[in-house]
Design a protein around this motif. Structure first.
Motif, PDB file in Angstrom:
ATOM      1  N   HIS A 119     -23.376  26.936  25.387  1.00 30.67           N
ATOM      2  CA  HIS A 119     -24.846  25.638  24.594  1.00 30.67           C
ATOM      3  C   HIS A 119     -25.243  26.897  23.933  1.00 30.67           C
ATOM      4  O   HIS A 119     -25.100  28.458  23.961  1.00 30.67           O
ATOM      5  CB  HIS A 119     -25.990  25.711  25.878  1.00 30.67           C
ATOM      6  N   ASP A 124     -31.631  20.459  24.137  1.00 35.25           N
ATOM      7  CA  ASP A 124     -32.025  21.468  25.281  1.00 35.25           C
ATOM      8  C   ASP A 124     -31.087  22.236  26.321  1.00 35.25           C
ATOM      9  O   ASP A 124     -29.535  21.524  26.470  1.00 35.25           O
ATOM     10  CB  ASP A 124     -32.566  20.570  26.646  1.00 35.25           C
ATOM     11  N   PRO A 126     -28.899  23.052  29.535  1.00 37.61           N
ATOM     12  CA  PRO A 126     -28.545  22.776  30.942  1.00 37.61           C
ATOM     13  C   PRO A 126     -29.271  22.884  31.864  1.00 37.61           C
ATOM     14  O   PRO A 126     -29.460  24.014  32.046  1.00 37.61           O
ATOM     15  CB  PRO A 126     -26.545  22.370  30.378  1.00 37.61           C
ATOM     16  N   GLU A 127     -28.885  22.662  32.955  1.00 41.38           N
ATOM     17  CA  GLU A 127     -29.120  22.708  34.285  1.00 41.38           C
ATOM     18  C   GLU A 127     -28.008  22.950  35.213  1.00 41.38           C
ATOM     19  O   GLU A 127     -27.099  22.558  35.938  1.00 41.38           O
ATOM     20  CB  GLU A 127     -29.891  21.664  35.027  1.00 41.38           C
ATOM     21  N   TRP A 128     -28.172  24.553  34.920  1.00 41.58           N
ATOM     22  CA  TRP A 128     -26.948  25.092  35.946  1.00 41.58           C
ATOM     23  C   TRP A 128     -27.139  25.403  36.802  1.00 41.58           C
ATOM     24  O   TRP A 128     -27.960  26.716  36.346  1.00 41.58           O
ATOM     25  CB  TRP A 128     -25.140  25.310  34.744  1.00 41.58           C
ATOM     26  N   ALA A 129     -26.420  25.736  38.245  1.00 40.45           N
ATOM     27  CA  ALA A 129     -26.522  26.699  39.135  1.00 40.45           C
ATOM     28  C   ALA A 129     -27.099  28.380  38.730  1.00 40.45           C
ATOM     29  O   ALA A 129     -27.512  29.246  39.073  1.00 40.45           O
ATOM     30  CB  ALA A 129     -25.483  27.147  39.921  1.00 40.45           C
ATOM     31  N   GLU A 130     -26.257  29.138  37.601  1.00 40.75           N
ATOM     32  CA  GLU A 130     -26.309  29.967  37.855  1.00 40.75           C
ATOM     33  C   GLU A 130     -25.838  29.831  35.833  1.00 40.75           C
ATOM     34  O   GLU A 130     -25.014  29.758  35.205  1.00 40.75           O
ATOM     35  CB  GLU A 130     -25.045  31.334  38.088  1.00 40.75           C
ATOM     36  N   TYR A 131     -25.957  31.329  35.186  1.00 44.96           N
ATOM     37  CA  TYR A 131     -26.228  31.041  33.505  1.00 44.96           C
ATOM     38  C   TYR A 131     -25.357  32.546  33.694  1.00 44.96           C
ATOM     39  O   TYR A 131     -25.668  33.653  33.876  1.00 44.96           O
ATOM     40  CB  TYR A 131     -27.340  30.610  33.018  1.00 44.96           C
ATOM     41  N   ASP A 149     -31.558  32.598  37.127  1.00 42.21           N
ATOM     42  CA  ASP A 149     -32.799  32.158  36.336  1.00 42.21           C
ATOM     43  C   ASP A 149     -32.916  31.488  35.420  1.00 42.21           C
ATOM     44  O   ASP A 149     -32.194  32.029  34.308  1.00 42.21           O
ATOM     45  CB  ASP A 149     -34.198  34.451  36.654  1.00 42.21           C
ATOM     46  N   ARG A 150     -33.539  30.171  35.463  1.00 38.11           N
ATOM     47  CA  ARG A 150     -33.194  29.726  33.613  1.00 38.11           C
ATOM     48  C   ARG A 150     -33.965  30.683  32.550  1.00 38.11           C
ATOM     49  O   ARG A 150     -33.894  30.326  31.637  1.00 38.11           O
ATOM     50  CB  ARG A 150     -33.088  28.245  33.872  1.00 38.11           C
ATOM     51  N   GLU A 151     -35.084  30.789  33.117  1.00 36.72           N
ATOM     52  CA  GLU A 151     -36.263  31.503  31.864  1.00 36.72           C
ATOM     53  C   GLU A 151     -35.645  32.294  31.756  1.00 36.72           C
ATOM     54  O   GLU A 151     -35.371  32.686  30.832  1.00 36.72           O
ATOM     55  CB  GLU A 151     -37.492  30.892  32.742  1.00 36.72           C
ATOM     56  N   PRO A 171     -21.985  28.268  31.881  1.00 37.91           N
ATOM     57  CA  PRO A 171     -22.517  28.414  33.520  1.00 37.91           C
ATOM     58  C   PRO A 171     -21.763  29.109  33.760  1.00 37.91           C
ATOM     59  O   PRO A 171     -20.741  29.585  33.257  1.00 37.91           O
ATOM     60  CB  PRO A 171     -21.588  26.279  33.721  1.00 37.91           C
TER      61      PRO A 171
END
Length: 286
Positions: A119, A124, A126-131, A149-151, A171
């Motif tokens: 990204h 937006d 994406p929703e990943w388990a970990e970044y 933690d996405r934020e 991810p």
């Protein structure tokens, strides 16, 4: 620049080549003496020189090979300007244009093979388990975080952007802890060897761990070789060495993590024939 060397019963016209390094501790570069010894065997008189040595006369060398210039990340503009300056005076490996492009991971946008999902800030997240969040100009996991933690991921990306840097959000791939990262090494466009690298961001490893104690020799799969060689075929002329770092995605497809063309560790002590392969590739280029 040319020297006459006598090796055994043969006489070679010696070529003078600078091994570009950094001002940090020499013991951190455990490939230096391996490389210089292999060069001597093919009639290349090599000498380690700091890339930022103000007294270095690069035109006095028949070529300069960039190796352990590991402090360039904090001075990237200076480093790329130096590369162009050297290229104007003598042969530079890898070429200055390659170095300028490869020292910013934004090149991943344009490679002809799949990469790890990334990204870049468009649309937006994406929703990943970990970044994993890192700047596009970095090395050795510098300024890189791994978080669920996405934020926090977005905040770290914002802080990088505020500092004038380009953030990358990817991810975290659990497969790197089992399958590992596969690094394929090529010298003069020819495959030399491959290693399995343990992940820097796994719980059992830290960014301070040295690559050479976190790897094992492995035979790459056919699809990994095919992907690496498709990538190499897209590179410009004059590339002396390349390290292609691959990982498998959840569906088993190999994907590029990084194409290392600037100052990669080459795992020469892992493959007995690899120092000679690198030396011969350089000799052919000259």
């Amino acid at each position: 620049m040319w020297l006459i060397l006598k090796l055994g019963k043969e006489r070679f016209v010696g070529i003078s080549v600078a091994y570009a390094t950094w001002a940090g501790p020499q013991e951190h570069d455990d490939e230096r003496e391996i490389v210089l010894a292999a060069w001597r065997q093919v009639g290349i008189a090599g000498r380690a020189v700091r890339w930022d040595d103000p007294d270095a006369d690069w035109a006095a060398f028949d070529a300069v090979v960039i190796r352990s210039t590991w402090d360039y990340v904090l001075r990237r503009d200076e480093f790329t300007a130096w590369a162009h300056q050297v290229a104007a005076a003598t042969r530079l490996f890898n070429p200055a244009e390659v170095i300028e492009r490869n020292t910013d991971k934004s090149y991943l946008r344009d490679v002809p093979i799949p990469i790890v999902p990334t990204h870049w800030g468009d649309g937006d997240l994406p929703e990943w388990a970990e970044y994993v969040v890192k700047p596009s100009i970095s090395a050795g996991a510098r300024d890189t975080i791994r978080t669920a933690d996405r934020e926090r991921a977005l905040a770290h990306a914002a802080s990088l952007r505020a500092a004038g840097r380009v953030p990358m959000i990817q991810p975290y791939l659990d497969m790197v802890e089992t399958e590992g990262e596969t690094s394929l090494l090529y010298f003069g466009g020819r495959f030399s060897h491959a290693v399995r690298r343990n992940p820097m961001l796994a719980g059992r490893a830290t960014a301070a761990d040295a690559d050479n104690v976190r790897a094992t020799v492995r035979e790459p799969d056919a699809d990994q070789r095919d992907m690496a060689e498709t990538l190499l075929a897209s590179l410009p002329e004059g590339v002396l060495y390349a390290r292609v770092d691959l990982v498998r995605l959840a569906d088993g497809t190999p994907a590029l993590i990084e194409l290392e063309l600037t100052e990669p560790y080459l795992y020469l002590s892992f493959a007995p024939d690899s120092p000679a392969a690198l030396a011969n590739a350089l000799r052919e280029r000259l």
